[in-house]
Write a protein that holds these residues in place. Sequence first.
Motif, PDB file in Angstrom:
ATOM      1  N   MET A   1       0.815  -1.193   0.000  1.00 34.60           N
ATOM      2  CA  MET A   1       0.000   0.000   0.000  1.00 34.60           C
ATOM      3  C   MET A   1       0.864   1.266   0.000  1.00 34.60           C
ATOM      4  SD  MET A   1      -2.906   0.884  -0.448  1.00 34.60           S
ATOM      5  CE  MET A   1      -4.535   0.629   0.022  1.00 34.60           C
ATOM      6  N   ARG A   2       2.092   1.149   0.527  1.00 35.91           N
ATOM      7  CA  ARG A   2       2.978   2.313   0.539  1.00 35.91           C
ATOM      8  C   ARG A   2       3.305   2.787  -0.861  1.00 35.91           C
ATOM      9  NH1 ARG A   2       8.137   1.195   3.806  1.00 35.91           N
ATOM     10  NH2 ARG A   2       8.881   2.650   2.234  1.00 35.91           N
ATOM     11  N   LYS A   3       3.436   1.843  -1.796  1.00 35.67           N
ATOM     12  CA  LYS A   3       3.786   2.260  -3.155  1.00 35.67           C
ATOM     13  C   LYS A   3       2.651   3.045  -3.797  1.00 35.67           C
ATOM     14  CE  LYS A   3       2.670  -2.265  -5.040  1.00 35.67           C
ATOM     15  NZ  LYS A   3       3.210  -3.447  -5.687  1.00 35.67           N
ATOM     16  N   TYR A   4       1.404   2.732  -3.458  1.00 37.55           N
ATOM     17  CA  TYR A   4       0.289   3.483  -4.021  1.00 37.55           C
ATOM     18  C   TYR A   4       0.155   4.860  -3.365  1.00 37.55           C
ATOM     19  CZ  TYR A   4      -0.745  -0.804  -6.397  1.00 37.55           C
ATOM     20  OH  TYR A   4      -0.640  -1.906  -7.197  1.00 37.55           O
ATOM     21  N   TRP A   5       0.539   4.966  -2.099  1.00 36.56           N
ATOM     22  CA  TRP A   5       0.585   6.278  -1.460  1.00 36.56           C
ATOM     23  C   TRP A   5       1.647   7.134  -2.148  1.00 36.56           C
ATOM     24  CZ3 TRP A   5      -2.088   9.594   1.020  1.00 36.56           C
ATOM     25  CH2 TRP A   5      -1.496  10.653   1.695  1.00 36.56           C
ATOM     26  N   PHE A   6       2.766   6.513  -2.487  1.00 42.17           N
ATOM     27  CA  PHE A   6       3.820   7.218  -3.218  1.00 42.17           C
ATOM     28  C   PHE A   6       3.318   7.641  -4.597  1.00 42.17           C
ATOM     29  CE2 PHE A   6       7.496   7.187  -6.092  1.00 42.17           C
ATOM     30  CZ  PHE A   6       8.258   8.170  -5.490  1.00 42.17           C
ATOM     31  N   VAL A   7       2.557   6.777  -5.275  1.00 41.50           N
ATOM     32  CA  VAL A   7       1.974   7.112  -6.578  1.00 41.50           C
ATOM     33  C   VAL A   7       1.039   8.307  -6.424  1.00 41.50           C
ATOM     34  CG1 VAL A   7       0.365   6.305  -8.362  1.00 41.50           C
ATOM     35  CG2 VAL A   7       2.201   4.820  -7.582  1.00 41.50           C
ATOM     36  N   PHE A   8       0.244   8.320  -5.368  1.00 42.91           N
ATOM     37  CA  PHE A   8      -0.680   9.421  -5.114  1.00 42.91           C
ATOM     38  C   PHE A   8       0.077  10.740  -4.939  1.00 42.91           C
ATOM     39  CE2 PHE A   8      -3.217  11.972  -2.103  1.00 42.91           C
ATOM     40  CZ  PHE A   8      -4.374  12.097  -2.836  1.00 42.91           C
ATOM     41  N   LYS A   9       1.101  10.739  -4.092  1.00 39.56           N
ATOM     42  CA  LYS A   9       1.878  11.959  -3.852  1.00 39.56           C
ATOM     43  C   LYS A   9       2.621  12.391  -5.116  1.00 39.56           C
ATOM     44  CE  LYS A   9       4.273  10.631  -0.333  1.00 39.56           C
ATOM     45  NZ  LYS A   9       5.152  10.579   0.844  1.00 39.56           N
ATOM     46  N   THR A  10       3.151  11.437  -5.852  1.00 42.65           N
ATOM     47  CA  THR A  10       3.866  11.766  -7.084  1.00 42.65           C
ATOM     48  C   THR A  10       2.921  12.324  -8.139  1.00 42.65           C
ATOM     49  OG1 THR A  10       5.424   9.991  -6.604  1.00 42.65           O
ATOM     50  CG2 THR A  10       5.424  10.846  -8.842  1.00 42.65           C
ATOM     51  N   SER A  11       1.720  11.791  -8.218  1.00 40.76           N
ATOM     52  CA  SER A  11       0.739  12.289  -9.182  1.00 40.76           C
ATOM     53  C   SER A  11       0.350  13.728  -8.864  1.00 40.76           C
ATOM     54  CB  SER A  11      -0.509  11.412  -9.179  1.00 40.76           C
ATOM     55  OG  SER A  11      -0.211  10.123  -9.613  1.00 40.76           O
ATOM     56  N   ILE A  12       0.142  14.019  -7.602  1.00 37.66           N
ATOM     57  CA  ILE A  12      -0.187  15.395  -7.218  1.00 37.66           C
ATOM     58  C   ILE A  12       0.978  16.321  -7.572  1.00 37.66           C
ATOM     59  CG2 ILE A  12      -0.542  16.933  -5.235  1.00 37.66           C
ATOM     60  CD1 ILE A  12      -2.329  14.800  -4.038  1.00 37.66           C
ATOM     61  N   ALA A  13       2.184  15.887  -7.274  1.00 39.63           N
ATOM     62  CA  ALA A  13       3.357  16.712  -7.586  1.00 39.63           C
ATOM     63  C   ALA A  13       3.502  16.915  -9.091  1.00 39.63           C
ATOM     64  CB  ALA A  13       4.615  16.062  -7.017  1.00 39.63           C
ATOM     65  N   SER A  14       3.211  15.889  -9.876  1.00 40.40           N
ATOM     66  CA  SER A  14       3.348  16.028 -11.332  1.00 40.40           C
ATOM     67  C   SER A  14       2.301  16.976 -11.906  1.00 40.40           C
ATOM     68  CB  SER A  14       3.269  14.671 -12.019  1.00 40.40           C
ATOM     69  OG  SER A  14       1.970  14.140 -11.949  1.00 40.40           O
ATOM     70  N   TYR A  15       1.123  17.007 -11.314  1.00 36.72           N
ATOM     71  CA  TYR A  15       0.119  17.962 -11.785  1.00 36.72           C
ATOM     72  C   TYR A  15       0.483  19.393 -11.399  1.00 36.72           C
ATOM     73  CZ  TYR A  15      -3.026  14.225 -13.129  1.00 36.72           C
ATOM     74  OH  TYR A  15      -3.574  13.146 -13.737  1.00 36.72           O
ATOM     75  N   LEU A  16       1.208  19.544 -10.309  1.00 33.78           N
ATOM     76  CA  LEU A  16       1.541  20.879  -9.829  1.00 33.78           C
ATOM     77  C   LEU A  16       2.920  21.359 -10.280  1.00 33.78           C
ATOM     78  CD1 LEU A  16       0.045  20.654  -6.236  1.00 33.78           C
ATOM     79  CD2 LEU A  16      -0.963  21.677  -8.279  1.00 33.78           C
ATOM     80  N   ILE A  17       3.597  20.595 -11.122  1.00 29.56           N
ATOM     81  CA  ILE A  17       4.911  21.013 -11.618  1.00 29.56           C
ATOM     82  C   ILE A  17       4.785  22.296 -12.424  1.00 29.56           C
ATOM     83  CG2 ILE A  17       6.672  20.445 -13.329  1.00 29.56           C
ATOM     84  CD1 ILE A  17       6.703  17.646 -12.274  1.00 29.56           C
TER      85      ILE A  17
END
Length: 122
Positions: free
Chosen positions: A1-17
């Motif tokens: 489940m940690r990897k999907y939390w990382f995917v979630f945080k990375t997705s938010i960061a990629s949208y806000l780049i």
Amino acid sequence: MRKYWFVFKTSIASYLIYPVEFFIYEITGFVHFAIFPFVWIAVYTSGGNIEEYSKPEIISYYLAVTFISLLSISYISSHIRNDIHRGKLNLFLTRPENYLLFRLINDISYKLISATLAIILI
């Protein structure tokens, strides 16, 4: 489940780049959202009537439906199509994660940002 939390945080960061690009894209969607209540106000002001619905009821209905559609419409199929077209699907299939769950989490992160911005703008 940690990897999907990382995917979630990375997705938010990629949208806000690129915040300006994201903000412009969201503002254009918001303009459409904001114009139609004025259309309904003009309809009711000119003497038009929509069955037995009052002006506040039809505007509230429109705003609620628009916000619900913001949360319920998904673009996962277009992302899958783009991944196949660009040859990126094989990269995802070789990873030890569920591809559809990855796309779902990516979509949820986008909806969270969009809904937050919509609430701020309203």
